[in-house]
Design a protein around this motif. Structure first.
Motif, short mmCIF file in Angstrom:
data_model
loop_
_atom_site.label_atom_id
_atom_site.label_comp_id
_atom_site.label_asym_id
_atom_site.label_seq_id
_atom_site.Cartn_x
_atom_site.Cartn_y
_atom_site.Cartn_z
N MET A 71 25.92 0.48 4.93
CA MET A 71 24.53 0.07 4.75
C MET A 71 24.19 -0.97 5.81
SD MET A 71 22.44 -1.45 1.59
CE MET A 71 22.52 -3.08 2.22
N TRP A 72 23.09 -0.75 6.54
CA TRP A 72 22.74 -1.68 7.59
C TRP A 72 21.34 -2.27 7.45
CZ3 TRP A 72 18.94 0.48 10.75
CH2 TRP A 72 18.89 1.86 10.80
N ASN A 73 20.65 -1.98 6.39
CA ASN A 73 19.33 -2.57 6.17
C ASN A 73 19.02 -2.50 4.69
OD1 ASN A 73 16.76 -3.57 6.38
ND2 ASN A 73 15.90 -1.76 7.36
N GLY A 74 18.75 -3.65 4.06
CA GLY A 74 18.35 -3.64 2.66
C GLY A 74 19.21 -4.44 1.72
N HIS A 75 20.00 -5.36 2.23
CA HIS A 75 20.89 -6.15 1.38
C HIS A 75 20.15 -6.89 0.27
CE1 HIS A 75 23.16 -5.45 5.04
NE2 HIS A 75 24.24 -5.63 4.34
N ARG A 76 19.01 -7.48 0.59
CA ARG A 76 18.24 -8.21 -0.43
C ARG A 76 17.66 -7.26 -1.48
NH1 ARG A 76 17.80 -10.64 4.22
NH2 ARG A 76 18.31 -12.85 4.35
#
Length: 100
Positions: A71-76
């Motif tokens: 996963m490289w975008n969307g941790h929050r």
């Protein structure tokens, strides 16, 4: 354009690594400790309006020659879904090409 899929959140947290390779427990702890104001804003937004922007997951080769998801975008957004107890999350799936 990449298709958007609804994925079980448990799949993301248990099977996909964070973009920098940290375990999810480390990533979530950092977000809530060092970026709590922004996290609360994201949680409130998703609670009131739903998820507008999908997370991004890339399927790529791992060090053993197999495949893994990263996963490289969307941790929050993942952290907010966990906090809200939401079982599904919208995700764009990308296939990273092998170098020729």
């Amino acid at each position: 354009m990449t298709d958007i899929h609804e994925l079980p959140l448990s799949y993301i947290v248990h099977d996909d690594g964070t973009g920098d390779g940290d375990p999810w427990a480390t990533e979530l702890g950092w977000l809530w400790t060092h970026d709590s104001a922004r996290m609360l804003t994201v949680v409130q937004s998703i609670a009131e309006n739903g998820q507008y922007t999908p997370i991004d997951i890339a399927q790529c080769a791992d060090q053993r020659g197999g495949k893994r998801n990263r996963m490289w975008n969307g941790h929050r957004r993942v952290a907010a879904h966990l906090a809200l107890g939401l079982p599904l999350i919208a995700a764009r799936l990308h296939i990273e090409q092998e170098p020729e």
